[in-house]
Write a protein that holds these residues in place. Sequence first.
Motif, PDB file in Angstrom:
ATOM      1  N   LEU A   1       0.837  -1.186   0.000  1.00 13.97           N
ATOM      2  CA  LEU A   1       0.000   0.000   0.000  1.00 13.97           C
ATOM      3  C   LEU A   1       0.873   1.237   0.000  1.00 13.97           C
ATOM      4  O   LEU A   1       2.026   1.196   0.445  1.00 13.97           O
ATOM      5  CB  LEU A   1      -0.933   0.007   1.209  1.00 13.97           C
ATOM      6  N   VAL A   2       0.309   2.325  -0.512  1.00 11.45           N
ATOM      7  CA  VAL A   2       1.037   3.588  -0.608  1.00 11.45           C
ATOM      8  C   VAL A   2       0.308   4.639   0.201  1.00 11.45           C
ATOM      9  O   VAL A   2      -0.911   4.830   0.043  1.00 11.45           O
ATOM     10  CB  VAL A   2       1.176   4.041  -2.077  1.00 11.45           C
ATOM     11  N   LEU A   3       1.045   5.311   1.085  1.00 10.82           N
ATOM     12  CA  LEU A   3       0.491   6.349   1.947  1.00 10.82           C
ATOM     13  C   LEU A   3       1.098   7.691   1.586  1.00 10.82           C
ATOM     14  O   LEU A   3       2.331   7.825   1.479  1.00 10.82           O
ATOM     15  CB  LEU A   3       0.789   6.028   3.414  1.00 10.82           C
ATOM     16  N   ARG A   4       0.250   8.668   1.401  1.00 11.12           N
ATOM     17  CA  ARG A   4       0.716  10.026   1.139  1.00 11.12           C
ATOM     18  C   ARG A   4       0.972  10.727   2.468  1.00 11.12           C
ATOM     19  O   ARG A   4       0.157  10.651   3.386  1.00 11.12           O
ATOM     20  CB  ARG A   4      -0.316  10.799   0.319  1.00 11.12           C
ATOM     21  N   THR A   5       2.092  11.389   2.574  1.00 10.12           N
ATOM     22  CA  THR A   5       2.432  12.149   3.773  1.00 10.12           C
ATOM     23  C   THR A   5       2.364  13.639   3.459  1.00 10.12           C
ATOM     24  O   THR A   5       2.260  14.048   2.303  1.00 10.12           O
ATOM     25  CB  THR A   5       3.839  11.802   4.280  1.00 10.12           C
ATOM     26  N   GLY A   6       2.473  14.448   4.497  1.00  7.28           N
ATOM     27  CA  GLY A   6       2.455  15.884   4.305  1.00  7.28           C
ATOM     28  C   GLY A   6       3.819  16.504   4.150  1.00  7.28           C
ATOM     29  O   GLY A   6       3.934  17.728   3.979  1.00  7.28           O
ATOM     30  N   ASP A   7       4.886  15.665   4.188  1.00 12.21           N
ATOM     31  CA  ASP A   7       6.238  16.218   4.170  1.00 12.21           C
ATOM     32  C   ASP A   7       7.174  15.451   3.245  1.00 12.21           C
ATOM     33  O   ASP A   7       8.393  15.475   3.432  1.00 12.21           O
ATOM     34  CB  ASP A   7       6.820  16.218   5.589  1.00 12.21           C
ATOM     35  N   GLY A   8       6.613  14.767   2.248  1.00 12.66           N
ATOM     36  CA  GLY A   8       7.467  14.015   1.337  1.00 12.66           C
ATOM     37  C   GLY A   8       8.194  12.866   1.993  1.00 12.66           C
ATOM     38  O   GLY A   8       9.284  12.476   1.561  1.00 12.66           O
ATOM     39  N   ALA A   9       7.604  12.287   3.036  1.00 10.11           N
ATOM     40  CA  ALA A   9       8.142  11.132   3.777  1.00 10.11           C
ATOM     41  C   ALA A   9       9.345  11.469   4.638  1.00 10.11           C
ATOM     42  O   ALA A   9      10.034  10.564   5.118  1.00 10.11           O
ATOM     43  CB  ALA A   9       8.466   9.965   2.829  1.00 10.11           C
ATOM     44  N   ALA A  10       9.590  12.739   4.897  1.00 10.43           N
ATOM     45  CA  ALA A  10      10.757  13.111   5.705  1.00 10.43           C
ATOM     46  C   ALA A  10      10.654  12.562   7.121  1.00 10.43           C
ATOM     47  O   ALA A  10      11.623  12.004   7.660  1.00 10.43           O
ATOM     48  CB  ALA A  10      10.913  14.627   5.729  1.00 10.43           C
ATOM     49  N   ALA A  11       9.491  12.709   7.765  1.00 15.60           N
ATOM     50  CA  ALA A  11       9.327  12.202   9.124  1.00 15.60           C
ATOM     51  C   ALA A  11       9.449  10.688   9.163  1.00 15.60           C
ATOM     52  O   ALA A  11      10.044  10.120  10.085  1.00 15.60           O
ATOM     53  CB  ALA A  11       7.979  12.646   9.690  1.00 15.60           C
TER      54      ALA A  11
END
Length: 297
Positions: free
Chosen positions: A254-264
């Motif tokens: 599965l693919v999850l969208r983050t709010g920071d480009g996966a930085a966290a």
Amino acid sequence: MAGNSALALDHVGLCARDPAPLWAAWEGLGFALSPVARQSGRRGPDGPVEPFGSGNRCAFLRHGYVELLGILDPALFANGVDRFTARHEGMHILAFGMEEVEGNLARLRRGGLDIPGIAWLERPVEPGGPIARFARLPFPDAPEGRIQLIRHMTPDLVWDPRWMGHRNGAEALEGAILAVGDPAATTARLSRLTGLPARPDPVAGFRIALPGAAGAAGPHSPAMETWLRVLPAGALDGVLPGVVPPTLPFMAGLVLRTGDGAAAARRLLAHLPLRDAPGGGVMVPPGHAGGAAVVFR
């Protein structure tokens, strides 16, 4: 929202016979999980509501969620979890959000599907709490797992802000990836269920895009396109590096969208054997995420 077709990828579900290690693994990935909820429902459209032996915790996102399901009482009806985990532990559930329950039921029956009626499911949102209710149209006898259309009858109870602040920055369920022996046959089934066309995937196999609508996968979810990729097994490594199907068909990731480009997610999960995901983002291998690859991007 309207129309007799699926609108969005509502949730995916991972199954484990003993859910405690699965829940611990996902908390370790930085998710704030909902409390343990015991399921109940009707085995048939006209049957009584009865307690099930299955239960879940969930990672709720602003758009969609991930269900983590296991067996809490092996003496009771396991709602399919025993059958799924006999194949392998991992992802076995795909649910697509719909608005028109009766309209989609009529569409599927016109297409020749033997769907006996609306399948109702309910569970407390937390022990002793209010009851969340769901209307489902499961695809009958799908070899890929439990594939269904779903409408949340009580969405404000399910998407509770208390359970939506994730340290990894995840905000939306964007897509799911399947590896199968016959992509054309699987895609035909999924296109029939969703009422949506399929197009060739840029890698191999096929892709179904779900158009989205405001509120389609959560009471405050934005209008966003979600998708499903159906790939031949030989193409999986080019999308989810190093992932090998234990069997086919296989709900691989599965693919999850983050709010920071996966930085966290990269910072939080740096101790794991992360892989760069083709197309952007970072992938947690299945062995560290309950049997399915998880891509943050």
